[in-house]
Write an enzyme that holds these catalytic residues in place. Structure first.
Site, PDB file in Angstrom:
ATOM      1  N   SER A   1      39.055  34.083  40.104  1.00 11.87           N
ATOM      2  CA  SER A   1      38.639  32.682  39.989  1.00 11.87           C
ATOM      3  C   SER A   1      38.383  32.307  38.537  1.00 11.87           C
ATOM      4  O   SER A   1      38.684  31.196  38.114  1.00 11.87           O
ATOM      5  CB  SER A   1      37.386  32.413  40.820  1.00 11.87           C
ATOM      6  OG  SER A   1      37.675  32.490  42.188  1.00 11.87           O
TER       7      SER A   1
ATOM      8  N   LYS B   1      23.655  28.835  36.965  1.00 10.80           N
ATOM      9  CA  LYS B   1      25.025  28.793  36.447  1.00 10.80           C
ATOM     10  C   LYS B   1      25.792  27.709  37.205  1.00 10.80           C
ATOM     11  O   LYS B   1      26.187  27.908  38.356  1.00 10.80           O
ATOM     12  CB  LYS B   1      25.683  30.167  36.666  1.00 10.80           C
ATOM     13  CG  LYS B   1      27.091  30.277  36.173  1.00 10.80           C
ATOM     14  CD  LYS B   1      27.601  31.693  36.423  1.00 10.80           C
ATOM     15  CE  LYS B   1      29.089  31.752  36.406  1.00 10.80           C
ATOM     16  NZ  LYS B   1      29.593  33.053  36.821  1.00 10.80           N
TER      17      LYS B   1
ATOM     18  N   ARG C   1      39.585  44.640  43.234  1.00 13.51           N
ATOM     19  CA  ARG C   1      40.879  44.485  42.561  1.00 13.51           C
ATOM     20  C   ARG C   1      41.134  45.602  41.567  1.00 13.51           C
ATOM     21  O   ARG C   1      42.257  46.053  41.401  1.00 13.51           O
ATOM     22  CB  ARG C   1      40.938  43.143  41.816  1.00 13.51           C
ATOM     23  CG  ARG C   1      40.912  41.944  42.724  1.00 13.51           C
ATOM     24  CD  ARG C   1      40.744  40.665  41.930  1.00 13.51           C
ATOM     25  NE  ARG C   1      39.483  40.760  41.193  1.00 13.51           N
ATOM     26  CZ  ARG C   1      39.252  40.223  40.014  1.00 13.51           C
ATOM     27  NH1 ARG C   1      40.159  39.520  39.414  1.00 13.51           N
ATOM     28  NH2 ARG C   1      38.081  40.388  39.420  1.00 13.51           N
TER      29      ARG C   1
ATOM     30  N   HIS D   1      41.434  35.889  47.544  1.00 17.44           N
ATOM     31  CA  HIS D   1      40.346  35.732  48.522  1.00 17.44           C
ATOM     32  C   HIS D   1      40.919  35.631  49.935  1.00 17.44           C
ATOM     33  O   HIS D   1      40.416  36.263  50.868  1.00 17.44           O
ATOM     34  CB  HIS D   1      39.537  34.458  48.254  1.00 17.44           C
ATOM     35  CG  HIS D   1      38.745  34.451  47.008  1.00 17.44           C
ATOM     36  ND1 HIS D   1      38.837  33.445  46.072  1.00 17.44           N
ATOM     37  CD2 HIS D   1      37.812  35.324  46.528  1.00 17.44           C
ATOM     38  CE1 HIS D   1      38.002  33.688  45.080  1.00 17.44           C
ATOM     39  NE2 HIS D   1      37.373  34.826  45.331  1.00 17.44           N
TER      40      HIS D   1
END
Length: 153
Positions: free
Chosen positions: A128, A41, A90, A17
């Site tokens: 993450s 969530k 990514r 990040h």
């Protein structure tokens, strides 16, 4: 003034990040890091802890502003005057996912442009989700998390 939003959960913030933020901040006059809150969530870290970590990492950069938000990301982007949304890529699967989101966002807010920044090869495996799992089971995450954030865990 060029204003951009880099939205995400940042649960926790990773070196990947940070790399995307550092590489994109010079493209804009102001860069908001938006910590999205998903009411369906629960996060691993509280939104307040994620905000504290991001502030510690970027405390010396006046063009970066950290703020939590709820609701549609495009609505939040409009509320802060952002004409650009920065997203890190990514992998190929990230691209497919982000492309679909960008196309939906464009339908909802045609005046907000998505900007994709491809991660450096050394960061392509850091997510993450994976870092949370390592952290959850007591593993060493120091190579994945910025030192300023690590000190707050």
């Amino acid at each position: 003034m060029k204003i951009a939003l880099f939205p995400g959960s940042f649960d926790p913030v990773t070196k990947a990040h940070v790399d995307i933020v550092k590489r994109s901040v010079d493209l804009f006059d102001k860069l908001y890091i938006g910590i999205g809150h998903n009411s369906t969530k629960p996060g691993f870290l509280s939104v307040e802890k994620r905000e504290e970590m991001l502030r510690a990492v970027f405390e010396n950069e006046p063009r970066i502003h950290i703020i939590a938000y709820e609701g549609l990301t495009v609505d939040f982007a409009k509320s802060i005057g952002a004409a650009y949304m920065v997203r890190g890529i990514r992998t190929v699967s990230d691209f497919e996912y982000e492309k679909a989101i960008a196309q939906m966002n464009h339908s909802l807010a045609p005046d907000i442009e998505s900007i994709f920044i491809v991660s450096k090869p050394g960061y392509s495996s850091i997510s993450s989700t994976i870092v949370r799992e390592v952290l959850r089971y007591g593993g060493d995450i120091s190579q994945f998390i910025p030192k300023e954030a690590l000190a707050l865990l």
